[in-house]
Design a protein around this motif. Sequence first.
Motif, PDB file in Angstrom:
ATOM      1  N   GLY A 275     -20.794  38.940 -15.428  1.00  0.00           N
ATOM      2  CA  GLY A 275     -21.218  39.025 -14.028  1.00  0.00           C
ATOM      3  C   GLY A 275     -22.444  39.867 -13.797  1.00  0.00           C
ATOM      4  O   GLY A 275     -22.756  40.252 -12.673  1.00  0.00           O
ATOM      5  N   ARG A 276     -23.164  40.190 -14.870  1.00  0.00           N
ATOM      6  CA  ARG A 276     -24.406  40.962 -14.725  1.00  0.00           C
ATOM      7  C   ARG A 276     -25.560  40.089 -15.144  1.00  0.00           C
ATOM      8  O   ARG A 276     -25.441  39.242 -16.007  1.00  0.00           O
ATOM      9  CB  ARG A 276     -24.380  42.204 -15.615  1.00  0.00           C
ATOM     10  CG  ARG A 276     -23.292  43.193 -15.232  1.00  0.00           C
ATOM     11  CD  ARG A 276     -23.357  44.341 -16.175  1.00  0.00           C
ATOM     12  NE  ARG A 276     -22.930  43.891 -17.492  1.00  0.00           N
ATOM     13  CZ  ARG A 276     -22.222  44.628 -18.330  1.00  0.00           C
ATOM     14  NH1 ARG A 276     -21.920  45.854 -18.014  1.00  0.00           N
ATOM     15  NH2 ARG A 276     -21.861  44.171 -19.489  1.00  0.00           N
ATOM     16  N   SER A 277     -26.686  40.311 -14.552  1.00  0.00           N
ATOM     17  CA  SER A 277     -27.879  39.561 -14.955  1.00  0.00           C
ATOM     18  C   SER A 277     -28.835  40.509 -15.658  1.00  0.00           C
ATOM     19  O   SER A 277     -28.707  41.720 -15.580  1.00  0.00           O
ATOM     20  CB  SER A 277     -28.556  38.920 -13.750  1.00  0.00           C
ATOM     21  OG  SER A 277     -29.078  39.905 -12.907  1.00  0.00           O
TER      22      SER A 277
ATOM     23  N   GLU B  37     -27.898  37.205 -23.248  1.00  0.00           N
ATOM     24  CA  GLU B  37     -27.950  36.819 -21.833  1.00  0.00           C
ATOM     25  C   GLU B  37     -26.679  36.081 -21.429  1.00  0.00           C
ATOM     26  O   GLU B  37     -26.151  36.303 -20.338  1.00  0.00           O
ATOM     27  CB  GLU B  37     -29.181  35.939 -21.573  1.00  0.00           C
ATOM     28  CG  GLU B  37     -29.363  35.546 -20.115  1.00  0.00           C
ATOM     29  CD  GLU B  37     -29.552  36.721 -19.172  1.00  0.00           C
ATOM     30  OE1 GLU B  37     -29.149  36.595 -18.003  1.00  0.00           O
ATOM     31  OE2 GLU B  37     -30.097  37.760 -19.589  1.00  0.00           O
ATOM     32  N   PHE B  38     -26.177  35.231 -22.310  1.00  0.00           N
ATOM     33  CA  PHE B  38     -24.949  34.508 -22.023  1.00  0.00           C
ATOM     34  C   PHE B  38     -23.784  35.480 -21.840  1.00  0.00           C
ATOM     35  O   PHE B  38     -22.965  35.324 -20.937  1.00  0.00           O
ATOM     36  CB  PHE B  38     -24.655  33.521 -23.160  1.00  0.00           C
ATOM     37  CG  PHE B  38     -23.487  32.626 -22.905  1.00  0.00           C
ATOM     38  CD1 PHE B  38     -23.553  31.638 -21.927  1.00  0.00           C
ATOM     39  CD2 PHE B  38     -22.312  32.761 -23.629  1.00  0.00           C
ATOM     40  CE1 PHE B  38     -22.480  30.807 -21.686  1.00  0.00           C
ATOM     41  CE2 PHE B  38     -21.233  31.938 -23.391  1.00  0.00           C
ATOM     42  CZ  PHE B  38     -21.314  30.956 -22.419  1.00  0.00           C
ATOM     43  N   GLY B  39     -23.725  36.509 -22.681  1.00  0.00           N
ATOM     44  CA  GLY B  39     -22.684  37.539 -22.556  1.00  0.00           C
ATOM     45  C   GLY B  39     -22.793  38.289 -21.247  1.00  0.00           C
ATOM     46  O   GLY B  39     -21.784  38.600 -20.604  1.00  0.00           O
TER      47      GLY B  39
ATOM     48  N   GLY C   7     -30.794  43.137 -13.528  1.00  0.00           N
ATOM     49  CA  GLY C   7     -30.083  44.281 -12.922  1.00  0.00           C
ATOM     50  C   GLY C   7     -29.293  43.838 -11.734  1.00  0.00           C
ATOM     51  O   GLY C   7     -29.040  42.663 -11.496  1.00  0.00           O
ATOM     52  N   GLY C   8     -28.844  44.758 -10.943  1.00  0.00           N
ATOM     53  CA  GLY C   8     -28.101  44.418  -9.728  1.00  0.00           C
ATOM     54  C   GLY C   8     -26.621  44.341 -10.024  1.00  0.00           C
ATOM     55  O   GLY C   8     -25.898  45.277  -9.844  1.00  0.00           O
ATOM     56  N   GLY C   9     -26.175  43.201 -10.485  1.00  0.00           N
ATOM     57  CA  GLY C   9     -24.760  43.009 -10.753  1.00  0.00           C
ATOM     58  C   GLY C   9     -23.977  42.795  -9.472  1.00  0.00           C
ATOM     59  O   GLY C   9     -24.520  42.492  -8.428  1.00  0.00           O
ATOM     60  N   ARG C  10     -22.682  43.010  -9.536  1.00  0.00           N
ATOM     61  CA  ARG C  10     -21.840  42.825  -8.343  1.00  0.00           C
ATOM     62  C   ARG C  10     -21.901  44.040  -7.451  1.00  0.00           C
ATOM     63  O   ARG C  10     -22.094  45.150  -7.886  1.00  0.00           O
ATOM     64  CB  ARG C  10     -20.391  42.636  -8.781  1.00  0.00           C
ATOM     65  CG  ARG C  10     -20.190  41.343  -9.515  1.00  0.00           C
ATOM     66  CD  ARG C  10     -18.729  41.163  -9.756  1.00  0.00           C
ATOM     67  NE  ARG C  10     -18.562  40.055 -10.688  1.00  0.00           N
ATOM     68  CZ  ARG C  10     -17.402  39.639 -11.092  1.00  0.00           C
ATOM     69  NH1 ARG C  10     -16.307  40.219 -10.670  1.00  0.00           N
ATOM     70  NH2 ARG C  10     -17.313  38.632 -11.921  1.00  0.00           N
ATOM     71  N   ARG C  11     -21.703  43.796  -6.141  1.00  0.00           N
ATOM     72  CA  ARG C  11     -21.677  44.910  -5.193  1.00  0.00           C
ATOM     73  C   ARG C  11     -20.387  44.943  -4.452  1.00  0.00           C
ATOM     74  O   ARG C  11     -19.669  44.097  -4.269  1.00  0.00           O
ATOM     75  CB  ARG C  11     -22.813  44.765  -4.194  1.00  0.00           C
ATOM     76  CG  ARG C  11     -24.119  44.985  -4.912  1.00  0.00           C
ATOM     77  CD  ARG C  11     -25.235  44.876  -3.942  1.00  0.00           C
ATOM     78  NE  ARG C  11     -26.447  44.871  -4.740  1.00  0.00           N
ATOM     79  CZ  ARG C  11     -27.573  45.306  -4.301  1.00  0.00           C
ATOM     80  NH1 ARG C  11     -27.702  45.758  -3.112  1.00  0.00           N
ATOM     81  NH2 ARG C  11     -28.621  45.273  -5.053  1.00  0.00           N
TER      82      ARG C  11
END
Length: 166
Positions: A157-159, A150-152, A162-166
């Motif tokens: 920039g991802r959780s 999870e730390f990585g 899901g989702g991540g950057r847009r």
Amino acid sequence: MAKETGTKLIASNKKARHDYAILKTYEAGLVLAGTEVKSLRLGRVSLVDTFAQEHDGELMLYGLHIAEYGFGSWTNHAPRRTRKLLLHKDEIIKILNKLNEGSGLTLVPLSLYFKDGWAKVELGLARGLKSYDKRQVMAERDAKKEIAKEFGRRLKGRSATGGGRR
């Protein structure tokens, strides 16, 4: 012939690290025959069911299986013979005092390796783990692995959701 330098691992006892809590480690030499050294250099050794015990004031290694050397003749060795461990006298006394305290400690070999051309064994002064202790250790290891994962993800920039950057 050039002298060997450095450390070369021959065999390790992963089961010992799973079944025991290692309290302290010691490095000991081994008294070996010529064909045993040749067989060790080929990696034909097993640490399964190996243990160390006191015999006449010395530490001996029981159950170590070093396969017979293929090119040996009548000088070949017995595969599971008892082998003497080489330690300083004060180290032997310290180990024997801890073993004789009656606290349930045992001496198990953790790994076998060559160090600067000499065969060495790493011994661990250990206490046996109960099955619930093993489960707890496995749960802690899994939790640490999940935290690192999870730390990585967060660093990239991802959780986990899901989702991540847009």
